[in-house]
Every structure is written in C-alpha cells, then in structure tokens.
Scaffold this motif. Sequence first.
Motif, PDB file in Angstrom:
ATOM      1  N   GLU A 211      41.496  30.590  52.665  1.00 21.21           N
ATOM      2  CA  GLU A 211      40.182  30.738  52.040  1.00 21.21           C
ATOM      3  C   GLU A 211      39.060  30.240  52.938  1.00 21.21           C
ATOM      4  O   GLU A 211      37.942  30.765  52.884  1.00 21.21           O
ATOM      5  CB  GLU A 211      40.156  30.021  50.693  1.00 21.21           C
ATOM      6  CG  GLU A 211      40.998  30.723  49.643  1.00 21.21           C
ATOM      7  CD  GLU A 211      40.739  30.196  48.244  1.00 21.21           C
ATOM      8  OE1 GLU A 211      39.776  30.673  47.606  1.00 21.21           O
ATOM      9  OE2 GLU A 211      41.493  29.319  47.812  1.00 21.21           O
ATOM     10  N   SER A 252      31.072  43.790  42.812  1.00 21.89           N
ATOM     11  CA  SER A 252      32.092  42.806  43.166  1.00 21.89           C
ATOM     12  C   SER A 252      33.440  43.461  43.440  1.00 21.89           C
ATOM     13  O   SER A 252      34.275  42.927  44.164  1.00 21.89           O
ATOM     14  CB  SER A 252      32.233  41.764  42.059  1.00 21.89           C
ATOM     15  OG  SER A 252      32.575  42.392  40.834  1.00 21.89           O
ATOM     16  N   GLU A 273      38.377  41.272  45.591  1.00 29.72           N
ATOM     17  CA  GLU A 273      38.365  39.978  44.914  1.00 29.72           C
ATOM     18  C   GLU A 273      39.615  39.147  45.192  1.00 29.72           C
ATOM     19  O   GLU A 273      39.812  38.079  44.616  1.00 29.72           O
ATOM     20  CB  GLU A 273      38.232  40.189  43.403  1.00 29.72           C
ATOM     21  CG  GLU A 273      36.968  40.957  43.021  1.00 29.72           C
ATOM     22  CD  GLU A 273      36.945  41.395  41.573  1.00 29.72           C
ATOM     23  OE1 GLU A 273      35.850  41.545  41.035  1.00 29.72           O
ATOM     24  OE2 GLU A 273      38.026  41.600  40.984  1.00 29.72           O
ATOM     25  N   ARG A 274      40.435  39.611  46.100  1.00 29.38           N
ATOM     26  CA  ARG A 274      41.715  38.957  46.374  1.00 29.38           C
ATOM     27  C   ARG A 274      41.513  37.619  47.075  1.00 29.38           C
ATOM     28  O   ARG A 274      40.636  37.456  47.931  1.00 29.38           O
ATOM     29  CB  ARG A 274      42.593  39.878  47.228  1.00 29.38           C
ATOM     30  CG  ARG A 274      43.962  39.296  47.587  1.00 29.38           C
ATOM     31  CD  ARG A 274      44.738  40.257  48.467  1.00 29.38           C
ATOM     32  NE  ARG A 274      45.250  41.373  47.679  1.00 29.38           N
ATOM     33  CZ  ARG A 274      46.454  41.430  47.145  1.00 29.38           C
ATOM     34  NH1 ARG A 274      47.292  40.423  47.288  1.00 29.38           N
ATOM     35  NH2 ARG A 274      46.846  42.493  46.476  1.00 29.38           N
ATOM     36  N   ARG A 275      42.362  36.677  46.706  1.00 26.94           N
ATOM     37  CA  ARG A 275      42.464  35.386  47.364  1.00 26.94           C
ATOM     38  C   ARG A 275      43.956  35.063  47.517  1.00 26.94           C
ATOM     39  O   ARG A 275      44.800  35.731  46.932  1.00 26.94           O
ATOM     40  CB  ARG A 275      41.763  34.294  46.548  1.00 26.94           C
ATOM     41  CG  ARG A 275      40.223  34.341  46.671  1.00 26.94           C
ATOM     42  CD  ARG A 275      39.824  33.984  48.096  1.00 26.94           C
ATOM     43  NE  ARG A 275      38.388  33.935  48.304  1.00 26.94           N
ATOM     44  CZ  ARG A 275      37.658  34.951  48.737  1.00 26.94           C
ATOM     45  NH1 ARG A 275      38.240  36.120  48.955  1.00 26.94           N
ATOM     46  NH2 ARG A 275      36.371  34.794  48.960  1.00 26.94           N
ATOM     47  N   ARG A 278      45.412  34.932  44.176  1.00 32.88           N
ATOM     48  CA  ARG A 278      44.829  35.815  43.161  1.00 32.88           C
ATOM     49  C   ARG A 278      44.755  37.245  43.682  1.00 32.88           C
ATOM     50  O   ARG A 278      44.401  37.480  44.822  1.00 32.88           O
ATOM     51  CB  ARG A 278      43.415  35.327  42.813  1.00 32.88           C
ATOM     52  CG  ARG A 278      42.729  36.129  41.724  1.00 32.88           C
ATOM     53  CD  ARG A 278      41.292  35.649  41.535  1.00 32.88           C
ATOM     54  NE  ARG A 278      40.421  36.106  42.616  1.00 32.88           N
ATOM     55  CZ  ARG A 278      39.289  35.498  42.990  1.00 32.88           C
ATOM     56  NH1 ARG A 278      38.921  34.375  42.399  1.00 32.88           N
ATOM     57  NH2 ARG A 278      38.552  35.991  43.965  1.00 32.88           N
ATOM     58  N   MET A 280      43.325  39.860  41.348  1.00 28.72           N
ATOM     59  CA  MET A 280      42.075  40.295  40.728  1.00 28.72           C
ATOM     60  C   MET A 280      41.463  39.166  39.917  1.00 28.72           C
ATOM     61  O   MET A 280      42.193  38.321  39.385  1.00 28.72           O
ATOM     62  CB  MET A 280      42.307  41.494  39.787  1.00 28.72           C
ATOM     63  CG  MET A 280      42.456  42.827  40.474  1.00 28.72           C
ATOM     64  SD  MET A 280      42.264  44.217  39.311  1.00 28.72           S
ATOM     65  CE  MET A 280      43.641  43.952  38.199  1.00 28.72           C
ATOM     66  N   THR A 281      40.138  39.186  39.775  1.00 28.18           N
ATOM     67  CA  THR A 281      39.468  38.274  38.858  1.00 28.18           C
ATOM     68  C   THR A 281      39.658  38.775  37.428  1.00 28.18           C
ATOM     69  O   THR A 281      40.125  39.891  37.191  1.00 28.18           O
ATOM     70  CB  THR A 281      37.968  38.199  39.157  1.00 28.18           C
ATOM     71  OG1 THR A 281      37.385  39.498  38.953  1.00 28.18           O
ATOM     72  CG2 THR A 281      37.713  37.737  40.585  1.00 28.18           C
ATOM     73  N   GLU A 282      39.264  37.955  36.468  1.00 28.93           N
ATOM     74  CA  GLU A 282      39.348  38.370  35.072  1.00 28.93           C
ATOM     75  C   GLU A 282      38.496  39.606  34.805  1.00 28.93           C
ATOM     76  O   GLU A 282      38.851  40.443  33.978  1.00 28.93           O
ATOM     77  CB  GLU A 282      38.937  37.224  34.145  1.00 28.93           C
ATOM     78  CG  GLU A 282      40.005  36.157  33.980  1.00 28.93           C
ATOM     79  CD  GLU A 282      41.322  36.729  33.449  1.00 28.93           C
ATOM     80  OE1 GLU A 282      41.290  37.521  32.482  1.00 28.93           O
ATOM     81  OE2 GLU A 282      42.376  36.389  34.010  1.00 28.93           O
ATOM     82  N   GLU A 283      37.385  39.728  35.503  1.00 29.85           N
ATOM     83  CA  GLU A 283      36.554  40.923  35.330  1.00 29.85           C
ATOM     84  C   GLU A 283      37.292  42.169  35.799  1.00 29.85           C
ATOM     85  O   GLU A 283      37.237  43.231  35.170  1.00 29.85           O
ATOM     86  CB  GLU A 283      35.246  40.773  36.106  1.00 29.85           C
ATOM     87  CG  GLU A 283      34.310  41.973  36.017  1.00 29.85           C
ATOM     88  CD  GLU A 283      33.779  42.220  34.619  1.00 29.85           C
ATOM     89  OE1 GLU A 283      33.298  43.350  34.360  1.00 29.85           O
ATOM     90  OE2 GLU A 283      33.837  41.294  33.773  1.00 29.85           O
ATOM     91  N   TRP A 285      40.573  42.522  35.852  1.00 26.27           N
ATOM     92  CA  TRP A 285      41.617  42.784  34.850  1.00 26.27           C
ATOM     93  C   TRP A 285      41.026  43.440  33.602  1.00 26.27           C
ATOM     94  O   TRP A 285      41.633  44.353  33.031  1.00 26.27           O
ATOM     95  CB  TRP A 285      42.317  41.484  34.475  1.00 26.27           C
ATOM     96  CG  TRP A 285      43.386  41.095  35.440  1.00 26.27           C
ATOM     97  CD1 TRP A 285      43.334  40.120  36.398  1.00 26.27           C
ATOM     98  CD2 TRP A 285      44.687  41.694  35.565  1.00 26.27           C
ATOM     99  NE1 TRP A 285      44.512  40.075  37.099  1.00 26.27           N
ATOM    100  CE2 TRP A 285      45.361  41.016  36.606  1.00 26.27           C
ATOM    101  CE3 TRP A 285      45.332  42.724  34.903  1.00 26.27           C
ATOM    102  CZ2 TRP A 285      46.667  41.345  36.994  1.00 26.27           C
ATOM    103  CZ3 TRP A 285      46.639  43.057  35.271  1.00 26.27           C
ATOM    104  CH2 TRP A 285      47.284  42.381  36.308  1.00 26.27           C
ATOM    105  N   GLU A 345      50.539  37.104  37.858  1.00 28.35           N
ATOM    106  CA  GLU A 345      49.769  38.343  37.757  1.00 28.35           C
ATOM    107  C   GLU A 345      50.674  39.565  37.797  1.00 28.35           C
ATOM    108  O   GLU A 345      50.405  40.572  37.131  1.00 28.35           O
ATOM    109  CB  GLU A 345      48.732  38.420  38.882  1.00 28.35           C
ATOM    110  CG  GLU A 345      47.469  37.643  38.615  1.00 28.35           C
ATOM    111  CD  GLU A 345      46.404  37.901  39.644  1.00 28.35           C
ATOM    112  OE1 GLU A 345      45.466  38.673  39.372  1.00 28.35           O
ATOM    113  OE2 GLU A 345      46.509  37.320  40.752  1.00 28.35           O
TER     114      GLU A 345
END
Length: 475
Positions: A211, A252, A273-275, A278, A280-283, A285, A345
């Motif tokens: 990150e 985003s 939005e990948r990390r 993670r 995807m973020t909740e948005e 999803w 996930e």
Amino acid sequence: MMRGVVEDRVRLALLVFRSSEEASAKLLTEDGEWPARVIFSRYGVVADRYLFDLPIGLTEGWYELDGARVSVATDYEGDEMRIAFVSCNGQEQGDLDRKREDRNTLWSRLKTEHQAAPLHLLLQGGDQIYADEILDAHPATRRWEDDDDYAGNDVTAEDLENIRTALSRSLFARYLVLLGHDEAKSLLRSVPTLSMWDDHDICDGWGSLAEAKLDSPVGQTVFEVAREHFLLFQQASTLDDLPETMMERAGSGFGMHVELPGLHVVIPDFRSERRPDRVMTEEGWRSFDESLKRAAGSRVLFVSTIPVLGPRLSLVESTMNVIPGAQKYEDDLRDQWQSRHHRAEWTRMLKRLVRAKDEEGTEVTILSGEIHLATRGTLACNTGTVHQLVASGITHDPPPRGWARTLGALAWLGDSPLPDHPIRMRSLPGHPRTYCDQRNYLRLLRKDGRWRAWWETEEDGTSEPLDLGSVDHSV
C-alpha cells in the motif's frame, strides 16, 4: 464501442485520431451526419469522439467515415447472436519488438471468422495493453517498480510533472501502435465492444503491491496516467464524461452493465479499488449486487478479469517464504480470488452467484482471462450449474508447460469454500488436460434460445462445443 441499447436503437462510440492540422472526418449513417467532439489534444494529435446510434435488427447496419463504409451487425433479436471474448493482448517485455504477423495470429483468425459470420459483440476481459515497459520512461518509476524498499515519496512537484509527461508520452504511443494493428483495429471499428482493464493496463500487480507504493505520489501518478489512457482508448471517454453504461459514475470504479435483448452483460471493476487485502469496496459490491438484481431471471455474462473458480492457491502461498526467490510472485498470487488474503470476499462472491442461480433464476456464465491459459470450471448449485469459461491470452504466450500441470494438480485437490456447492475445474471439451497451454480466445453463440461456447486455440484449432445449459452431474 458499445454504449448500450435504448428502446429500439443501439448506442455506439467511435474514437478517431487525426493531426491537429486536419479537419474532423464526417461520420454518416442513414439518419444523417453525427458531430465529432474533441476529447483529447496533445503532441499535435487530436482525438475525435463520435456518439451515434443505429437501429436494432440490422444484419448489415453501417456507418461511413470520410466515405468509407463500415458494416455493423445489430440484429440482437435474430436467430443467432455471436459474441467473442478475448484477454491479455500483449506481453510484459518486448511486445513492440515482436513480428506483427506472429503476434496477431489469433486476431487474424477472429477477423476472418467475423468476415464470414459477423460478430454482434466483442468483450475484452483485461490487459488490453501491457503498460509495464512505460515505467522505463523515467528513473523514478523504474526504481519504484524494482526496489521493494522504495515507495516513491521523496519526489517534488516538478519531478511528478516530469514523470507524468514521460509516462503519458510512452503509453499514448504504445496504444496507438498496438491497437492500430489492422488485425485488431478492423474488429474494434466494426464490432460493438466492451472492455475492462486489469493490472497490466496499469502495471504488473497494481492493487496487490504494498500500500505504501500504491498510495505514494509516484504510485498515484502511474495510476492516473493509466486511467486517463484506459478511458480514452478503451472507453472513448474522460473522467468527467463517463459512459452511462458504467455502474458507478463517480469515477472510483468503472464497472459496467449493459442490457441487450435476451442478455445482460455485467463487468465489475476489480482493479481500481483493489488493495492487498481487498478486491472491491462496499460501494463496488453494492453496484455488483444491484446489477445482478436488475438481471434476475435473465441470461447474464459476468466478465470477471480474475477467474472466480480456480485451484487451491493457498497451498502455493504457504510455501512462498521457504522457496528462494518465490517472493517476487507474491503479488501475482494475491491477485487471485483464491488467495488466502481474499478468501472472505471470494466466499461472498460464490454465495452471491449461488443466490442468483438458485433464488433469482438467473443463468450466469462467468467469462475470465488473466492466467495465459484456457480452461473452464463449474460451480454446483441446487438448480443447475454455473459455468466459468477462461480464455487467455489472445497474443500473450502461454507460461511454461510445467505451470499448467501444476495448476492441474492443484485443481485435482480442489478448493470449495461452500461445502454444499463444490467447484470443479474442467478441461476444454475434447482437450486432454485441465489447462490448455496455447494462445486462445472464446466464441459464444445463442441460437434458438440455446447458448453454446467454443475455444479457438492456436495449435489445436476449434474445440468441441460446450452447452452452457448443461449440468455437471459429476459433483
């Protein structure tokens, strides 16, 4: 490029480059002339974007650009609907140095097939360009890529502007050359196309890197340059003028949902939005869930740039710290849904697909690329089977044969997070091994309401057909 269907017309976008000293070309259809809008102007080059529409139902729809007529099939409700899926159009090093005819062997085959039986839709499932080598354009980005201990935080505003300029020039030229090859260009200008980016459209492993690298000034400049060119060349758009087909218009993420007669195409963005921990973020999803709800009870082609169904990669990850030199592949394994870092996930995704099939009556087929091999998989549901079809890559060479065999062995061990819904990896119809290590692409056909698929492989040719309505009774 496909911009969706409104009532009885299909909306399309066309991107045309010209010298800044030249006038815009005229684009005509049977409805008249359509205006050009300049969406890019740099280096003495201008990009004109044309938004136009054609009636649905035409076997030989057309537009004319400066007097040259291009045919476009829009008979989506006809007896047959033909779709192609491709991914991984390039390679990490030396892509520009390859002999064009060798590089584009499968593009040429697909072009010939399109000429014989016009495609209605082309889906591109990631890595349409391999941007890895543009990091050579500036010493700071080369160090950012090569030095694990360098995040890229010690640069000035002037440094960042120089980095941005160098990367932009390099990536712009790369797109112009590689997407300008006639083998691909002739298809992209005559077949409505939907494209989603993956890591190599940015740089190898983007989103799975540390990150500190992703969020540093250098890392964010790499991302912003890649994003600008992805939107320009693959979407004919800009960040402040996104297509209506995108699920999230805030910028985003760039997931898409297109509804055609008898078909929904859902393409989430698994890269923006990948990390490392993670996908995807909740948005993201939420947008994906809403798209599946909209498509409830229909046929869905779900394009996942990373295969949803796959082998037990956690076993490989567990050995990373004990095998000398293996750590450099860690970001590649983290990219996969089956990574232990994404298991929650992955389970969430599998549950959502099972619910779509069993509770909402949706016929979902997953289309994936990324792995430079061809294979398929099945997810057992109470009411039938979710099929996954993997086609990768159309120009990227396959990995060493030993890797295909290793994946086959891992697939035999199995990995099914949902005990009542086993996953099985399968060989292409008529192929002896689970993973086919040849360059390839995929074709799908809807005829008389029945969906089938074939792989085209470089050496073995066309596979036997797979009925997408078939049930895997072996699980």
